[in-house]
Design an enzyme around this catalytic site. Structure first.
Site, mmCIF file in Angstrom:
data_model
loop_
_atom_site.group_PDB
_atom_site.id
_atom_site.type_symbol
_atom_site.label_atom_id
_atom_site.label_comp_id
_atom_site.label_asym_id
_atom_site.label_seq_id
_atom_site.Cartn_x
_atom_site.Cartn_y
_atom_site.Cartn_z
ATOM 1 N N ASP A 45 0.547 -1.180 0.096
ATOM 2 C CA ASP A 45 0.121 0.350 -0.202
ATOM 3 C C ASP A 45 1.133 1.307 -0.059
ATOM 4 O OD1 ASP A 45 -2.399 -1.559 0.461
ATOM 5 O OD2 ASP A 45 -1.974 -1.942 2.582
ATOM 6 N N GLU A 231 -11.083 -0.269 -3.718
ATOM 7 C CA GLU A 231 -10.720 0.421 -2.112
ATOM 8 C C GLU A 231 -9.140 1.002 -2.303
ATOM 9 O OE1 GLU A 231 -9.422 -3.461 -0.006
ATOM 10 O OE2 GLU A 231 -7.878 -3.110 -0.892
#
Length: 328
Positions: A45, A231
């Site tokens: 991420d 997301e």
């Protein structure tokens, strides 16, 4: 001449390692062929910021650190620092699951780190927290505010925050409402009907980056093509005045995990989803690329993809033309 160039490159690497300050960054162009693996360790991420000469990247918890930090002079060669950017915990969160950090520089030179943390009030569910830098060093330390920035625990929680500075100097934060965490099971807990919404919210904030202005606005949600969720939002404004909202679909454990984008002429939408993924499994030999962050000028991107160590960090150049984005 080749030996001279090799010697210059070696001297540059040594100087950077001992933190010598340069008058200007040494720009390295990527070779033809798309992304490069730039961190071979688990660094999921990734997000990044460049407040000066150096780029700083931030990754989810791994190797005993809540928030990982790496730095680079050229966006291609990265050094992972032996530090934990998040120096302490807020009263609302547990020690685990510090995911998807994002860092912005405020007008006063201080930095704000947004991140996801597990909520003590609802274990295995998460809130978005905000932490302020102790000084002006992007590597931290950062200290969290006592209250979470966003929770929505009644809807499953909130994760994956990212800051955005608009052309009119207004500040915003995008994040995902983690509806699949209260789903009915299956892939990422949201593959058994009825499926739960996983909207991406847009929240306006004041200049300090943390004081909310008004209520959040839902600007995107999952559909049948996205599987159980959307997301990892990353919002930018192109030089042509188009808002690009990059995001991932499907479960991060699935080979269908990817990076997509949607566009709008207004920050609040409506956003139109592109017909094709920006990058997906099979492209450039990658598996499950996702969790991307895009530079404000739309020219660079970091993301993770599966690797022997877990989810390694990849970097690439990016090209925006009108309402189309492509890896170059």
């Amino acid at each position: 001449m080749r030996k001279l160039l090799q010697l210059c490159s070696s001297l540059l690497t040594v100087s950077f390692t001992i933190n010598t300050v340069f008058a200007a960054p040494f720009l390295v162009r990527f070779p033809q062929g798309g992304p490069s693996q730039v961190i071979a360790d688990d660094f999921p991420d990734p997000a990044f910021v460049k407040p000066g000469l150096l780029w700083y990247a931030f990754g989810s918890n791994a190797y005993g650190r809540r928030i990982q930090v790496a730095k680079s002079l050229d966006f291609k060669h990265w050094d992972v620092l032996d530090t934990d950017a998040l120096a302490s915990l807020a009263p609302w969160e547990t020690e685990v699951d510090h995911w998807a950090p994002d860092v912005i520089e405020r007008d006063d030179g201080r930095l704000v780190m947004y991140y996801s943390g597990e909520a003590k009030a609802f274990i295995r569910h998460h809130c978005v927290g905000a932490a302020i830098s102790e000084g002006r060093d992007p590597a931290g330390p950062y200290h969290p505010l006592e209250q979470p920035f966003a929770c929505h625990l009644d809807k499953g929680g909130a994760i994956d925050p990212a800051g955005f500075l608009d052309q009119d100097k207004s500040r915003w934060v995008v994040y995902k409402v983690d509806g699949n965490s209260v789903g009915n099971g299956g892939d990422c807990n949201n593959a058994i009907h009825p499926l739960v919404a996983t909207p991406i919210y847009l929240q306006k904030v004041e200049g300090d980056g943390v004081t909310k202005v008004g209520e959040p606005i839902a600007i995107l949600d999952r559909d049948e093509t996205a599987g159980p969720l959307v997301e990892a939002p990353s919002l930018i404004l192109s030089p042509e005045g188009v808002y690009f909202l990059f995001y991932s679909t499907h479960c991060y454990t699935s080979p269908k995990y990817d990076v997509r984008y949607a566009t709008s002429r207004s920050i609040t939408g409506p956003y139109v989803k592109a017909k094709e993924s920006l990058i997906k499994t099979g492209d450039f030999g990658l598996t499950s690329p996702g969790g991307a962050t895009v530079a404000g000028d739309g020219k660079r991107i970091l993301f993770h993809a599966n690797c022997p160590a877990g989810r390694c960090m990849y970097a690439s150049d990016l090209d925006l033309q009108g309402e189309t984005a492509r890896i170059v």
